[in-house]
Design a protein around this motif. Structure first.
Motif, mmCIF file in Angstrom:
data_model
loop_
_atom_site.group_PDB
_atom_site.id
_atom_site.type_symbol
_atom_site.label_atom_id
_atom_site.label_comp_id
_atom_site.label_asym_id
_atom_site.label_seq_id
_atom_site.Cartn_x
_atom_site.Cartn_y
_atom_site.Cartn_z
ATOM 1 N N HIS A 216 0.818 -1.207 0.000
ATOM 2 C CA HIS A 216 0.000 0.000 0.000
ATOM 3 C C HIS A 216 0.854 1.261 0.000
ATOM 4 C CE1 HIS A 216 -4.174 -1.703 1.287
ATOM 5 N NE2 HIS A 216 -3.559 -2.481 0.411
ATOM 6 N N ALA A 217 1.990 1.224 0.643
ATOM 7 C CA ALA A 217 2.887 2.385 0.629
ATOM 8 C C ALA A 217 3.357 2.679 -0.796
ATOM 9 C CB ALA A 217 4.080 2.140 1.545
ATOM 10 N N LEU A 218 3.721 1.638 -1.525
ATOM 11 C CA LEU A 218 4.159 1.806 -2.911
ATOM 12 C C LEU A 218 3.027 2.324 -3.790
ATOM 13 C CD1 LEU A 218 6.268 -1.465 -3.382
ATOM 14 C CD2 LEU A 218 7.156 0.877 -3.293
ATOM 15 N N LEU A 219 1.830 1.754 -3.615
ATOM 16 C CA LEU A 219 0.693 2.137 -4.452
ATOM 17 C C LEU A 219 0.223 3.558 -4.129
ATOM 18 C CD1 LEU A 219 -1.407 -1.177 -4.481
ATOM 19 C CD2 LEU A 219 0.117 -0.305 -6.258
ATOM 20 N N LYS A 220 0.214 3.925 -2.853
ATOM 21 C CA LYS A 220 -0.183 5.290 -2.492
ATOM 22 C C LYS A 220 0.758 6.318 -3.111
ATOM 23 C CE LYS A 220 -0.641 4.467 2.037
ATOM 24 N NZ LYS A 220 -0.931 4.694 3.488
ATOM 25 N N LYS A 221 2.034 6.006 -3.083
ATOM 26 C CA LYS A 221 3.017 6.919 -3.675
ATOM 27 C C LYS A 221 2.870 6.972 -5.188
ATOM 28 C CE LYS A 221 7.984 7.868 -3.911
ATOM 29 N NZ LYS A 221 9.347 7.405 -3.527
ATOM 30 N N GLY A 222 2.708 5.805 -5.809
ATOM 31 C CA GLY A 222 2.645 5.753 -7.273
ATOM 32 C C GLY A 222 1.401 6.398 -7.855
ATOM 33 N N PHE A 223 0.286 6.293 -7.144
ATOM 34 C CA PHE A 223 -0.962 6.889 -7.637
ATOM 35 C C PHE A 223 -1.250 8.244 -7.000
ATOM 36 C CE2 PHE A 223 -1.891 2.314 -8.443
ATOM 37 C CZ PHE A 223 -2.165 2.402 -9.814
ATOM 38 N N SER A 224 -0.443 8.626 -6.013
ATOM 39 C CA SER A 224 -0.633 9.881 -5.275
ATOM 40 C C SER A 224 -2.030 9.948 -4.662
ATOM 41 C CB SER A 224 -0.386 11.097 -6.178
ATOM 42 O OG SER A 224 0.956 11.147 -6.571
ATOM 43 N N VAL A 225 -2.410 8.867 -3.973
ATOM 44 C CA VAL A 225 -3.694 8.824 -3.283
ATOM 45 C C VAL A 225 -3.447 8.607 -1.789
ATOM 46 C CG1 VAL A 225 -5.003 7.982 -5.280
ATOM 47 C CG2 VAL A 225 -3.913 6.331 -3.737
ATOM 48 N N ARG A 226 -4.419 9.006 -0.977
ATOM 49 C CA ARG A 226 -4.270 8.907 0.476
ATOM 50 C C ARG A 226 -4.477 7.485 0.980
ATOM 51 N NH1 ARG A 226 -8.264 11.143 2.802
ATOM 52 N NH2 ARG A 226 -7.322 11.200 4.889
ATOM 53 N N LYS A 227 -5.339 6.737 0.311
ATOM 54 C CA LYS A 227 -5.659 5.391 0.768
ATOM 55 C C LYS A 227 -5.738 4.419 -0.403
ATOM 56 C CE LYS A 227 -8.334 6.770 4.874
ATOM 57 N NZ LYS A 227 -9.659 6.712 5.542
ATOM 58 N N ILE A 228 -5.407 3.171 -0.116
ATOM 59 C CA ILE A 228 -5.606 2.090 -1.069
ATOM 60 C C ILE A 228 -6.706 1.195 -0.509
ATOM 61 C CG2 ILE A 228 -4.590 0.082 -2.216
ATOM 62 C CD1 ILE A 228 -3.520 2.745 -3.245
ATOM 63 N N HIS A 229 -7.727 0.956 -1.310
ATOM 64 C CA HIS A 229 -8.827 0.093 -0.914
ATOM 65 C C HIS A 229 -8.482 -1.354 -1.264
ATOM 66 C CE1 HIS A 229 -11.957 3.414 -0.442
ATOM 67 N NE2 HIS A 229 -10.861 4.032 -0.832
ATOM 68 N N SER A 230 -9.162 -2.284 -0.606
ATOM 69 C CA SER A 230 -8.910 -3.708 -0.849
ATOM 70 C C SER A 230 -10.230 -4.462 -0.884
ATOM 71 C CB SER A 230 -8.023 -4.313 0.245
ATOM 72 O OG SER A 230 -6.824 -3.595 0.395
ATOM 73 N N GLU A 231 -10.241 -5.540 -1.674
ATOM 74 C CA GLU A 231 -11.392 -6.443 -1.736
ATOM 75 C C GLU A 231 -10.961 -7.800 -1.206
ATOM 76 O OE1 GLU A 231 -13.646 -9.670 -4.049
ATOM 77 O OE2 GLU A 231 -11.538 -9.110 -4.137
ATOM 78 N N TYR A 232 -11.760 -8.380 -0.309
ATOM 79 C CA TYR A 232 -11.481 -9.712 0.222
ATOM 80 C C TYR A 232 -12.607 -10.648 -0.206
ATOM 81 C CZ TYR A 232 -10.572 -13.516 3.554
ATOM 82 O OH TYR A 232 -10.314 -14.739 4.128
ATOM 83 N N GLY A 233 -12.280 -11.534 -1.099
ATOM 84 C CA GLY A 233 -13.240 -12.518 -1.565
ATOM 85 C C GLY A 233 -12.469 -13.732 -2.030
ATOM 86 N N MET A 234 -13.181 -14.781 -2.390
ATOM 87 C CA MET A 234 -12.523 -15.980 -2.882
ATOM 88 C C MET A 234 -13.509 -16.818 -3.682
ATOM 89 S SD MET A 234 -12.016 -17.880 0.818
ATOM 90 C CE MET A 234 -11.217 -16.416 1.493
ATOM 91 N N THR A 235 -12.957 -17.721 -4.463
ATOM 92 C CA THR A 235 -13.763 -18.568 -5.336
ATOM 93 C C THR A 235 -14.883 -19.256 -4.578
ATOM 94 O OG1 THR A 235 -11.861 -18.963 -6.775
ATOM 95 C CG2 THR A 235 -13.665 -20.560 -6.885
ATOM 96 N N GLU A 236 -14.596 -19.689 -3.361
ATOM 97 C CA GLU A 236 -15.537 -20.500 -2.599
ATOM 98 C C GLU A 236 -16.638 -19.683 -1.925
ATOM 99 O OE1 GLU A 236 -11.443 -22.237 -2.801
ATOM 100 O OE2 GLU A 236 -12.265 -20.317 -2.141
ATOM 101 N N LEU A 237 -16.590 -18.357 -2.025
ATOM 102 C CA LEU A 237 -17.589 -17.478 -1.417
ATOM 103 C C LEU A 237 -18.409 -16.771 -2.484
ATOM 104 C CD1 LEU A 237 -15.403 -15.718 1.323
ATOM 105 C CD2 LEU A 237 -16.830 -17.762 1.598
ATOM 106 N N LEU A 238 -19.568 -16.237 -2.085
ATOM 107 C CA LEU A 238 -20.366 -15.414 -2.993
ATOM 108 C C LEU A 238 -20.509 -13.988 -2.477
ATOM 109 C CD1 LEU A 238 -23.230 -17.802 -4.207
ATOM 110 C CD2 LEU A 238 -21.039 -17.275 -5.294
ATOM 111 N N SER A 239 -19.779 -13.644 -1.408
ATOM 112 C CA SER A 239 -19.810 -12.285 -0.858
ATOM 113 C C SER A 239 -18.386 -11.766 -0.697
ATOM 114 C CB SER A 239 -20.541 -12.258 0.486
ATOM 115 O OG SER A 239 -21.872 -12.693 0.341
ATOM 116 N N GLN A 240 -18.268 -10.452 -0.592
ATOM 117 C CA GLN A 240 -16.965 -9.814 -0.469
ATOM 118 C C GLN A 240 -16.947 -8.876 0.736
ATOM 119 O OE1 GLN A 240 -18.894 -9.285 -3.391
ATOM 120 N NE2 GLN A 240 -18.114 -11.249 -4.134
ATOM 121 N N ALA A 241 -15.794 -8.803 1.362
ATOM 122 C CA ALA A 241 -15.548 -7.771 2.371
ATOM 123 C C ALA A 241 -14.662 -6.705 1.730
ATOM 124 C CB ALA A 241 -14.862 -8.369 3.593
#
Length: 324
Positions: A216-241
């Motif tokens: 996230h430190a690398l991505l925040k610097k490279g995109f010049s954004v304050r936060k990097i969002h994340s998605e948590y999901g997997m093949t075996e699930l039908l919902s995401q956090a």
């Protein structure tokens, strides 16, 4: 019944629905029933969600984990290195999956029609049966914006599009796998003001694995954004956090995370203790809603959670019952 869980508004409602789903899957899912029988667990013994058995996720590699006799509409496959066995999630009702990710996105981010979605998911596009590609493709269609789309290796085109859209004030969701986002910022330096950058994890052998803070430190610097969002999901699930920064995830109302003891897979730990991540995903009504993953993490007091890392095979203690 399988639609009611999208209307959950309280902890009591969640527990009630989860126990109903457990009873249904105990009766209708042969694999899950066999697992519960080996543990000598019966619905009459269960009064709390902590007492419900969680099916080790590895079963999706060797069994057909279904709770419905309806025709299978789609088979989602996990990614894996050559020669490894991958998970197969048999989905008998795609409309439940679609409702889950659309309602989940709206719950955290609002109306998808307000966004242009730019997807950088090369390793997922290169194989068939990705649930992530299915979801993102539908989100792209739901934007009803011709600027939305997938990108494979055409980073130059993506960079130009991203800069132009952001500059004119368009809300953009850039969703990508970690290694591809790093590839992008190594070629270009951005200064984004209206773009939400979301990583879905996954170096998949393309790069050295980084802990989330470093990534996230690398991505925040490279995109010049304050936060990097994340998605948590997997093949075996039908919902995401989703995480809106700092690697702290929230679940939609029909999904919940519990933490199990790494030494005793049947013991649920209190908040702030690190252990294996168990997921309750009520959208998995037609397969299995109670899954013991191979992720390590901890749950915080406000029901948010963090991912700490992964089990390696030697750490899968207490899971001998997986060999049915």
């Amino acid at each position: 019944m399988e639609r009611n869980f999208f209307n959950i508004q309280s902890e009591q409602q969640f527990t009630k629905k989860a126990l109903e789903v457990f009873n249904y899957q105990f009766k209708n899912n042969k694999v899950y029933r066999s697992f519960c029988d080996l543990l000598y667990v019966h619905p009459s013994d269960i009064s709390t969600i902590e007492e419900i058995p969680f099916l080790p996720i590895q079963f999706f590699k060797s069994r057909e984990v279904v709770s419905s006799s309806d025709k299978v509409e789609a088979v989602f496959n996990s990614s894996g290195t050559t020669g490894t066995t991958t998970s197969r999630h048999l989905v008998t009702d795609l409309s439940i999956y679609e409702a889950s990710y659309l309602k989940g996105f709206h719950h955290f981010y609002g109306n998808i029609k307000e966004y242009v979605v730019l997807a950088l998911l090369p390793n997922y596009l290169e194989r068939k049966g990705s649930s992530l590609v299915y979801m993102v493709n539908d989100l792209i269609q739901k934007t009803e914006n011709p600027e939305s789309g997938f990108y494979l290796n055409n980073l130059d085109e993506l960079a130009q599009k991203l800069i132009a859209l952001d500059k004119k004030g368009q809300k953009v969701l850039l969703i990508g796998v970690s290694f591809a986002l790093l590839d992008l910022i190594e070629k270009y330096q951005f200064n984004l003001k209206n773009t939400l950058v979301m990583e879905t994890g996954g170096m998949k052998g393309r790069r050295k694995e980084l802990i989330r803070v470093e990534l996230h430190a690398l991505l925040k610097k490279g995109f010049s954004v304050r936060k990097i969002h994340s998605e948590y999901g997997m093949t075996e699930l039908l919902s995401q956090a989703y995480s809106k920064g700092n690697g702290v995830f929230e679940t939609p109302p029909w999904m919940k995370i519990l933490i199990r003891d790494t030494e005793d897979a049947l013991k649920i730990l209190p908040q702030e203790k690190t252990g294996g991540i168990n997921v309750i995903d009520l959208a998995n009504y037609n397969s299995c809603s109670f899954i013991a993953t191979q992720d390590l993490g901890k749950v915080h007091g406000n029901d948010t959670f963090e991912i700490i890392g992964r089990f390696d095979n030697s750490d899968l203690r207490g899971c001998n019952l997986m060999v049915l």
